[in-house]
Design a protein around this motif. Structure first.
Motif, mmCIF file in Angstrom:
data_model
loop_
_atom_site.group_PDB
_atom_site.id
_atom_site.type_symbol
_atom_site.label_atom_id
_atom_site.label_comp_id
_atom_site.label_asym_id
_atom_site.label_seq_id
_atom_site.Cartn_x
_atom_site.Cartn_y
_atom_site.Cartn_z
ATOM 1 N N PHE A 44 0.810 -1.214 0.000
ATOM 2 C CA PHE A 44 0.000 0.000 0.000
ATOM 3 C C PHE A 44 0.849 1.272 0.000
ATOM 4 O O PHE A 44 0.429 2.297 -0.521
ATOM 5 N N THR A 45 2.019 1.214 0.600
ATOM 6 C CA THR A 45 2.875 2.402 0.620
ATOM 7 C C THR A 45 3.299 2.779 -0.791
ATOM 8 O O THR A 45 3.322 3.958 -1.157
ATOM 9 N N GLU A 46 3.635 1.774 -1.592
ATOM 10 C CA GLU A 46 4.095 2.018 -2.954
ATOM 11 C C GLU A 46 2.934 2.178 -3.936
ATOM 12 O O GLU A 46 3.030 2.921 -4.909
ATOM 13 N N ASN A 47 1.842 1.451 -3.707
ATOM 14 C CA ASN A 47 0.669 1.523 -4.581
ATOM 15 C C ASN A 47 -0.567 1.649 -3.710
ATOM 16 O O ASN A 47 -0.935 0.712 -3.014
ATOM 17 N N PRO A 48 -1.225 2.797 -3.706
ATOM 18 C CA PRO A 48 -2.382 2.980 -2.840
ATOM 19 C C PRO A 48 -3.493 1.964 -3.084
ATOM 20 O O PRO A 48 -4.327 1.722 -2.206
ATOM 21 N N LEU A 49 -3.513 1.351 -4.280
ATOM 22 C CA LEU A 49 -4.515 0.331 -4.576
ATOM 23 C C LEU A 49 -4.146 -1.015 -3.980
ATOM 24 O O LEU A 49 -4.972 -1.923 -3.912
ATOM 25 N N GLY A 50 -2.895 -1.155 -3.560
ATOM 26 C CA GLY A 50 -2.448 -2.407 -2.973
ATOM 27 C C GLY A 50 -2.291 -3.539 -3.968
ATOM 28 O O GLY A 50 -2.166 -4.697 -3.588
ATOM 29 N N LYS A 51 -2.281 -3.223 -5.248
ATOM 30 C CA LYS A 51 -2.221 -4.265 -6.276
ATOM 31 C C LYS A 51 -0.777 -4.564 -6.670
ATOM 32 O O LYS A 51 0.110 -3.720 -6.546
ATOM 33 N N ILE A 52 -0.591 -5.782 -7.166
ATOM 34 C CA ILE A 52 0.688 -6.203 -7.708
ATOM 35 C C ILE A 52 0.477 -6.634 -9.157
ATOM 36 O O ILE A 52 -0.659 -6.989 -9.538
ATOM 37 N N PRO A 53 1.543 -6.563 -9.945
ATOM 38 C CA PRO A 53 2.909 -6.198 -9.608
ATOM 39 C C PRO A 53 3.058 -4.697 -9.359
ATOM 40 O O PRO A 53 2.272 -3.893 -9.853
ATOM 41 N N CYS A 54 4.084 -4.379 -8.599
ATOM 42 C CA CYS A 54 4.442 -2.985 -8.343
ATOM 43 C C CYS A 54 5.957 -2.909 -8.392
ATOM 44 O O CYS A 54 6.634 -3.649 -7.680
ATOM 45 N N LEU A 55 6.468 -2.045 -9.240
ATOM 46 C CA LEU A 55 7.913 -1.920 -9.430
ATOM 47 C C LEU A 55 8.408 -0.635 -8.791
ATOM 48 O O LEU A 55 7.823 0.432 -8.987
ATOM 49 N N VAL A 56 9.479 -0.752 -8.030
ATOM 50 C CA VAL A 56 10.138 0.425 -7.468
ATOM 51 C C VAL A 56 11.488 0.556 -8.168
ATOM 52 O O VAL A 56 12.434 -0.153 -7.848
ATOM 53 N N PRO A 57 11.584 1.435 -9.168
ATOM 54 C CA PRO A 57 12.847 1.594 -9.892
ATOM 55 C C PRO A 57 13.908 2.236 -9.006
ATOM 56 O O PRO A 57 13.612 2.778 -7.942
ATOM 57 N N ASP A 58 15.133 2.180 -9.490
ATOM 58 C CA ASP A 58 16.218 2.827 -8.764
ATOM 59 C C ASP A 58 16.411 4.271 -9.196
ATOM 60 O O ASP A 58 17.329 4.944 -8.748
#
Length: 200
Positions: A44-58
């Motif tokens: 949820f911190t990275e995607n407010p929808l809580g869905k995956i996949p979720c990518l955190v780039p560098d």
């Protein structure tokens, strides 16, 4: 880079197959998680929808939705899986495959996350009707696209069909769709598909 990932998810599998085809599987750290509707550990911190996949780039903020992530990774690594000369066909076919996945996943959610009293057989049948219409469209109208060089839409369709085998095998989606079944038999033997087979 970090990828919030779940091996049963066909949407996550799309991203992992694309990375494998691009020769960049080691460029992303997989973070096992879940994105089901009642999950506490969803990102949820990275995607407010809580869905995956979720990518955190560098090199920036989080990216979510498998189509966004795949397009980003394709651009970043120059994989060429979204060819400009066929871009609208590729994007449309990817959207069709994603819609098929959505319907198939919702069928699983209905039985897994709703009590027996709350479940609707008619609603499940309605989702399967979406799946069958998509399968018929793939078999009857999209086969020429599968003869083109590998692209992201073929990856999406392969992952969608793999999910049907994984979660809905008893519904025998191959019946009456010999062309699509034949293509998938070959496509599923690709090293990228073998390396990303879903697990319970």
């Amino acid at each position: 880079m970090k990828l919030y990932d779940s091996t049963p998810s066909p949407f996550c599998r799309k991203v992992r197959v694309l990375l494998h085809e691009a020769g960049q599987s080691d460029a992303v750290e997989l973070v096992p998680t879940t994105g089901n509707p009642v999950a506490d550990e969803a990102p949820f911190t990275e995607n407010p929808l809580g869905k995956i996949p979720c990518l955190v780039p560098d090199d920036g903020g989080p990216l979510f939705d498998s189509r966004v992530i795949c397009r980003y990774l394709d651009t970043r690594f120059g994989a060429g899986l979204y060819p400009e000369d066929r871009i609208w066909e590729v994007l449309t076919l990817e959207a069709l495959a994603d819609g098929l996945m959505d319907a198939a996943i919702l069928m699983v959610y209905e039985s897994r996350w709703r009590s027996e009293q709350e479940r609707s057989a008619a609603w499940v049948d309605g989702q399967w009707f979406k799946v069958t219409r998509a399968l018929d469209a793939l078999n009857d109208g999209w086969m020429p696209q599968f003869g083109a060089p590998l692209d992201a839409s073929q990856i999406a369709v392969g992952c969608a069909l793999g999910y049907l085998d994984f979660r809905h095998d008893a519904r025998t989606w191959r019946t009456g769709r010999e062309a699509l079944a034949g293509w998938y038999e070959s496509f599923s033997n690709r090293a990228s598909m073998q390396a990303t087979r879903p697990e319970t």
